[in-house]
Design an enzyme around this catalytic site. Structure first.
Site, PDB file in Angstrom:
ATOM      1  N   HIS A  28       7.380  -5.364 118.008  1.00  0.00           N
ATOM      2  CA  HIS A  28       6.358  -4.698 118.832  1.00  0.00           C
ATOM      3  C   HIS A  28       6.798  -3.305 119.285  1.00  0.00           C
ATOM      4  O   HIS A  28       6.222  -2.726 120.196  1.00  0.00           O
ATOM      5  CB  HIS A  28       5.967  -5.560 120.044  1.00  0.00           C
ATOM      6  CG  HIS A  28       5.130  -6.753 119.657  1.00  0.00           C
ATOM      7  ND1 HIS A  28       3.767  -6.717 119.619  1.00  0.00           N
ATOM      8  CD2 HIS A  28       5.488  -7.991 119.252  1.00  0.00           C
ATOM      9  CE1 HIS A  28       3.308  -7.906 119.231  1.00  0.00           C
ATOM     10  NE2 HIS A  28       4.340  -8.703 118.989  1.00  0.00           N
ATOM     11  N   ASP A  30       7.009  -0.815 117.005  1.00  0.00           N
ATOM     12  CA  ASP A  30       6.465   0.209 116.085  1.00  0.00           C
ATOM     13  C   ASP A  30       5.317   0.995 116.719  1.00  0.00           C
ATOM     14  O   ASP A  30       5.290   2.221 116.659  1.00  0.00           O
ATOM     15  CB  ASP A  30       6.106  -0.365 114.701  1.00  0.00           C
ATOM     16  CG  ASP A  30       5.083  -1.488 114.688  1.00  0.00           C
ATOM     17  OD1 ASP A  30       4.693  -1.972 115.772  1.00  0.00           O
ATOM     18  OD2 ASP A  30       4.663  -1.884 113.572  1.00  0.00           O
ATOM     19  N   SER A 117       3.357 -10.850 106.787  1.00  0.00           N
ATOM     20  CA  SER A 117       2.557  -9.685 106.414  1.00  0.00           C
ATOM     21  C   SER A 117       1.927  -9.748 105.036  1.00  0.00           C
ATOM     22  O   SER A 117       2.025  -8.804 104.239  1.00  0.00           O
ATOM     23  CB  SER A 117       3.393  -8.414 106.511  1.00  0.00           C
ATOM     24  OG  SER A 117       3.599  -8.157 107.832  1.00  0.00           O
ATOM     25  N   SER A 118       1.283 -10.853 104.770  1.00  0.00           N
ATOM     26  CA  SER A 118       0.552 -10.936 103.501  1.00  0.00           C
ATOM     27  C   SER A 118      -0.550  -9.878 103.474  1.00  0.00           C
ATOM     28  O   SER A 118      -0.868  -9.326 102.417  1.00  0.00           O
ATOM     29  CB  SER A 118      -0.049 -12.329 103.320  1.00  0.00           C
ATOM     30  OG  SER A 118      -0.828 -12.682 104.433  1.00  0.00           O
ATOM     31  N   GLU A 151      -5.985  -1.676 108.618  1.00  0.00           N
ATOM     32  CA  GLU A 151      -5.814  -2.745 109.621  1.00  0.00           C
ATOM     33  C   GLU A 151      -6.462  -2.319 110.938  1.00  0.00           C
ATOM     34  O   GLU A 151      -7.155  -3.102 111.585  1.00  0.00           O
ATOM     35  CB  GLU A 151      -4.329  -3.022 109.886  1.00  0.00           C
ATOM     36  CG  GLU A 151      -3.638  -3.852 108.852  1.00  0.00           C
ATOM     37  CD  GLU A 151      -3.746  -5.368 109.069  1.00  0.00           C
ATOM     38  OE1 GLU A 151      -4.504  -5.821 109.947  1.00  0.00           O
ATOM     39  OE2 GLU A 151      -3.079  -6.092 108.305  1.00  0.00           O
ATOM     40  N   ASP A 163       4.845  -2.982 108.858  1.00  0.00           N
ATOM     41  CA  ASP A 163       4.638  -3.914 107.744  1.00  0.00           C
ATOM     42  C   ASP A 163       4.291  -3.177 106.453  1.00  0.00           C
ATOM     43  O   ASP A 163       4.830  -3.482 105.380  1.00  0.00           O
ATOM     44  CB  ASP A 163       3.519  -4.911 108.082  1.00  0.00           C
ATOM     45  CG  ASP A 163       3.829  -5.695 109.354  1.00  0.00           C
ATOM     46  OD1 ASP A 163       4.942  -5.538 109.883  1.00  0.00           O
ATOM     47  OD2 ASP A 163       2.954  -6.450 109.812  1.00  0.00           O
ATOM     48  N   TYR A 213      -2.560  -9.416 120.740  1.00  0.00           N
ATOM     49  CA  TYR A 213      -1.801  -8.296 120.170  1.00  0.00           C
ATOM     50  C   TYR A 213      -2.331  -6.972 120.710  1.00  0.00           C
ATOM     51  O   TYR A 213      -1.559  -6.125 121.190  1.00  0.00           O
ATOM     52  CB  TYR A 213      -1.903  -8.325 118.646  1.00  0.00           C
ATOM     53  CG  TYR A 213      -1.044  -7.276 117.970  1.00  0.00           C
ATOM     54  CD1 TYR A 213       0.222  -7.573 117.484  1.00  0.00           C
ATOM     55  CD2 TYR A 213      -1.494  -5.961 117.826  1.00  0.00           C
ATOM     56  CE1 TYR A 213       1.008  -6.612 116.864  1.00  0.00           C
ATOM     57  CE2 TYR A 213      -0.717  -4.995 117.210  1.00  0.00           C
ATOM     58  CZ  TYR A 213       0.524  -5.325 116.729  1.00  0.00           C
ATOM     59  OH  TYR A 213       1.304  -4.361 116.125  1.00  0.00           O
TER      60      TYR A 213
HETATM   61  C1  GAF Z   1       2.593  -7.288 113.337  1.00  0.00           C
HETATM   62  C2  GAF Z   1       2.108  -5.858 113.210  1.00  0.00           C
HETATM   63  F1  GAF Z   1       1.308  -5.715 112.121  1.00  0.00           F
HETATM   64  C3  GAF Z   1       3.266  -4.856 113.142  1.00  0.00           C
HETATM   65  O1  GAF Z   1       2.783  -3.546 113.162  1.00  0.00           O
HETATM   66  C4  GAF Z   1       4.255  -5.085 114.298  1.00  0.00           C
HETATM   67  O2  GAF Z   1       3.753  -4.577 115.505  1.00  0.00           O
HETATM   68  C5  GAF Z   1       4.608  -6.565 114.423  1.00  0.00           C
HETATM   69  O3  GAF Z   1       3.462  -7.403 114.468  1.00  0.00           O
HETATM   70  C6  GAF Z   1       5.437  -6.835 115.654  1.00  0.00           C
HETATM   71  O4  GAF Z   1       6.652  -6.168 115.581  1.00  0.00           O
HETATM   72  O5  GAF Z   1       3.273  -7.688 112.177  1.00  0.00           O
END
Ligand code: GAF
Length: 379
Positions: A28, A30, A117-118, A151, A163, A213
């Site tokens: 979290h 990024d 992260s598919s 996204e 990702d 999120y």
């Molecule tokens: C998900 C999000 F897509 C990423 O960008 C990142 O924030 C992650 O959660 C948490 O680190 O995979």
């Protein structure tokens, strides 16, 4: 896939693939413009693709047994997984280039909803394929940004760039330390031949979009807005140090304070964890993984009882250097660094304990760090 593509569409495809990702530490961070340490892995999305001489994109997703078509000029999101392709089609053309209709066959072995992260791999594979087919000349980083925008604006998840970046930039045997502000990155070897990266899937599917999120992201922005009044140079939590945060704790909503504290700590932890990796200090690295999990669970509150159980249980198993929840949270996998000769007993112990506790059989994956998106076979 080539055979099925030829049967279905009657011509030879270009074949590309893009991997899922793991993340060692830096969760979290990024979207707070901090650091992350992901790696691409040996589970991938595959796309077979060829021009079809029309203006229509026809997609068949083999995993779901579903076909969807759309016009290359479509600009609005729809429902479901097709948004990943709609968004990429839209954003590759946003700067004025035009593409033509294509037939696409998609398949893969990245478990959906497991935090690997598919969806980013799908955007990366399709974006990479369009780039090759129409010679669009986008860099890998530009393709990652296209995936992220997809996204954000077609799927509705306000994610960062980790990702998509990882899926496009992975390198066999290496993790990647990415600065999510400058987008500069360096490859960091994960060079512990006597250890394996083992994921344990809670089988609790996380549905990140439209949920907590995005709330976390807002809470971080709230913290930044408060601190900006005192420190105008602060643009994101990346710029905040612990001292600035604690000095103003009374002005914070308690939850926002906890969220910000986790992020500030996690960025520091990541830098220390990279040092530990460079010095071959796996015990030190493992401790930071556990500390990261604690922060994610207690202060950032994106864990769940199943993830917490797996991480706690890992501490009691011999040969585990570190473990934590991985990815967005609320389900998905834990990442564990496990002594190679102890992987079988780790898997058995953790599986039995989890089954006993939750009556769910977890899936366990031993991962390799692999290269990012690439061409698998030409037309
Ligand atoms: C998900 C999000 F897509 C990423 O960008 C990142 O924030 C992650 O959660 C948490 O680190 O995979």
């Amino acid at each position: 896939m080539r055979t099925e593509f030829v049967q279905r569409y009657g011509r030879e495809p270009l074949l590309v693939s893009a991997p899922g990702r793991i993340n060692f530490i830096g969760e979290h961070t990024d979207y707070n413009k901090g650091f992350v340490l992901p790696g691409a892995v040996d589970k991938r999305i595959y796309a077979a693709i060829a021009e079809n001489g029309t203006q229509t994109v026809n997609v068949f997703a083999r995993q779901f047994g579903e076909s969807v078509s759309f016009d290359v000029s479509e600009t609005a999101p729809r429902e479901g997984w097709i948004n990943y392709l709609l968004g990429v089609t839209y954003y590759v053309q946003q700067i004025g280039v035009k593409i033509k209709g294509v037939d696409v066959l998609i398949d893969g072995d990245i478990p959906v909803g497991a935090g690997m992260s598919s969806s980013a791999a799908l955007c990366s594979a399709y974006g990479f394929a369009l780039n090759e087919l129409f010679q669009l000349d986008y860099s890998r980083m530009e393709l990652a940004v296209i995936g992220q925008k997809t996204e954000n604006n077609f799927v509705g998840l306000q994610c960062g760039i980790m990702d998509q970046f990882a899926s496009l930039h992975g390198k066999t045997g290496f993790a990647m330390k990415l600065d999510c502000r400058s987008l500069e990155y360096e490859y960091v070897p994960f060079n512990f031949p006597e250890y394996k990266i083992v994921l344990v899937n809670t089988m609790v599917s996380h549905e990140l979009s439209g949920t907590e999120y995005n709330v976390r992201r807002q809470q971080c922005e709230e913290g930044v807005a408060l601190l900006q009044k005192y420190y105008p140079e602060i643009v994101s939590l990346r710029d905040v140090n612990y001292e600035q945060l604690t000095r103003h704790w009374q002005e914070f909503n308690a939850i926002v304070y906890d969220r910000c504290t986790y992020i500030v700590n996690e960025n520091q932890r990541l830098l220390a964890a990279c040092d530990a990796l460079r010095h071959g200090d796996l015990p030190g690295f493992g401790e930071m993984m556990y500390a990261s999990h604690k922060g994610l669970s207690k202060r950032y509150e994106v864990s769940c009882k199943e993830l917490d159980f797996l991480v706690e249980r890992s501490k009691t198993i011999k040969g585990v250097a570190g473990a934590r929840m991985m990815g967005g949270g609320f389900g998905g996998c834990t990442i564990n660094i496990v002594q190679a000769n102890g992987v079988d007993s780790f898997s058995k112990l953790i599986k039995d304990a989890y089954e006993k506790q939750f009556n769910i059989t977890p899936e366990i994956y031993v991962m390799q760090l692999e290269d990012g998106a690439g061409v698998v076979g030409s037309q």
